[in-house]
Design an enzyme around this catalytic site. Structure first.
Site, short mmCIF file in Angstrom:
data_model
loop_
_atom_site.label_atom_id
_atom_site.label_comp_id
_atom_site.label_asym_id
_atom_site.label_seq_id
_atom_site.Cartn_x
_atom_site.Cartn_y
_atom_site.Cartn_z
N ARG A 11 2.17 -0.48 19.30
CA ARG A 11 1.71 0.82 18.80
C ARG A 11 2.01 1.94 19.80
NH1 ARG A 11 2.15 -2.37 16.00
NH2 ARG A 11 0.76 -3.40 14.55
N GLU B 130 -6.47 4.56 17.29
CA GLU B 130 -5.06 4.49 16.92
C GLU B 130 -4.54 5.78 16.30
OE1 GLU B 130 -2.31 1.77 13.98
OE2 GLU B 130 -3.75 0.76 15.26
N SER C 287 -6.19 1.30 10.32
CA SER C 287 -6.90 0.74 11.48
C SER C 287 -7.26 1.89 12.43
CB SER C 287 -6.02 -0.28 12.20
OG SER C 287 -5.71 -1.36 11.35
#
Length: 383
Positions: free
Chosen positions: A165, A375, A252
């Site tokens: 990520r 995130e 998420s």
């Protein structure tokens, strides 16, 4: 040029107005408008599908440029191995529409990334991934409009330093992704009307393999894999649905923490752990030619402590924050299907989202001694 509420442009559906809203429908417009905004010298926000963005109730104090380019084309590449194809996708092309078209054409490599909301240009910024596949597996390069030079340039995937990520763009390289190039397997080769269906890449993720009824490493028809991934994501509220408030989210909300193996040993035995690769070991050999050239002996690298990835969803639930949890009087709650998503139940404010996120971070820190990292991109919201 127009102004509108950013709640209408993000999947979390919170956020006040932008000072100014502009739209780019073509590559040239995206370049022209980006450069014009940089030359003005003010902060501005590039917004694609709004699926990984949460904006404060006060809105964004500057211009917002909406990326609405689209298109897929094959790129001739003599260096490709047999059975591979290279495609170029415009930054504003809907990601799931891209996956659907690839599955239909028999192009394998991103089928496990079905159902991820957002647009293609955001994919390398975040190095999106799910069910055993990551963009880094198939990304060849991007076309990048560099804020330092105002010139488009091609950046190979290796230059982006893609990690879990993460990328150099997410870490602060300023510019705009104009398009992305992917190298996929042409699974349609040899699969005709009377032949077998094009097959996926090997199934790597245990949950997906179980849902498909196969062993990890096996292949399945592309369309079957895509349909199964969509069902799995929908069961967790991760496929956008107007009628399902569990999907009014940014997906998420926290990344899965990566910790040392030593730290992980202090967690309960049933806490999920996944090995993390640290890449190739450093070279610890000096050749005779290098010695003759005056280069000193290389010393063996210091062993790096092994790292593992934890499940943020497990940590949240076992810190006492169950599915559906809501703070008193709040319009936000943890998803009723998955503890990793914070959702808007229909009337949440950005302040509600931030308050619940801070509560979750505090509970996990108190219970397990680690700090979860959000995130999504947060603007005007502290967690």
């Amino acid at each position: 040029m127009s102004t509108q509420r950013l709640a209408d442009l993000t999947t979390m559906r919170v956020g006040g107005p932008a000072d100014e809203t502009l739209t780019a429908h073509t590559r040239d417009e995206l370049i022209e408008r980006s450069i014009a905004l940089w030359e003005r010298g003010d902060d501005w926000l590039l917004l694609g599908g709004g699926s990984n963005t949460v904006i404060a109730d006060e809105g964004y104090p500057g211009p917002v440029l909406l990326v609405r380019t689209s298109g897929i084309e094959q790129v001739a590449d003599p260096e490709l191995s047999a059975g591979s194809i290279r495609i170029r996708v415009e930054a504003g092309h809907d990601w799931d529409a891209l996956v659907a078209e690839c599955a239909e054409r028999g192009w394998a490599g991103i089928e496990a990334l079905s159902g991820i909301p957002g647009m293609a240009g955001a994919a390398p910024v975040q190095n999106i991934g799910a069910y055993g596949q990551e963009l880094s597996d198939v990304l060849h390069s991007i076309e990048f409009l560099d804020a330092a030079t105002y010139e488009p340039r091609r950046m190979l995937a290796a230059e982006l330093e893609l990690a879990y990520r993460d990328s150099v763009i997410k870490q602060g390289l300023e510019g705009v992704v104009l398009s992305i190039d992917l190298v996929l397997a042409d699974a349609a080769v040899g699969a005709g009307e009377a032949g077998p269906e094009p097959l996926s890449e090997p199934i790597r993720f245990a949950q997906l393999a179980t849902a498909l009824g196969v062993e990890q490493g096996q292949r399945m028809p592309l369309r079957v894999v895509r349909d199964t991934v969509l069902r799995l994501r929908a069961s967790k509220g991760m496929v956008l649905d107007e009628a399902d408030h569990d999907t009014w989210s940014a997906g998420s909300f926290f990344t899965n923490p990566i910790v040392t193996e030593r730290f992980a040993r202090g967690l309960p035995e049933n806490a999920p752990r996944f090995p993390v690769s640290d890449g190739e070991p450093e070279v610890a050999v000096t050749t005779f030619d290098e010695l003759a050239a005056g280069q000193p002996l290389r010393t063996p690298p210091t062993p790096r402590e092994r790292r593992v990835k934890l499940s943020a969803a497990w940590l949240i639930e076992h810190a006492g924050v169950p599915k559906g949890y809501r703070l008193p009087g709040s319009g936000a709650s943890v998803s009723t299907k998955h503890t990793l998503a914070i959702t808007n139940r229909g009337a949440a404010s950005a302040a509600d989202i931030g308050e619940l996120a801070r509560f979750i971070v505090q509970r996990v820190q108190q219970e397990f001694g680690l700090v979860l990292v959000p995130e999504p991109n947060l603007y005007g919201i502290e967690v």
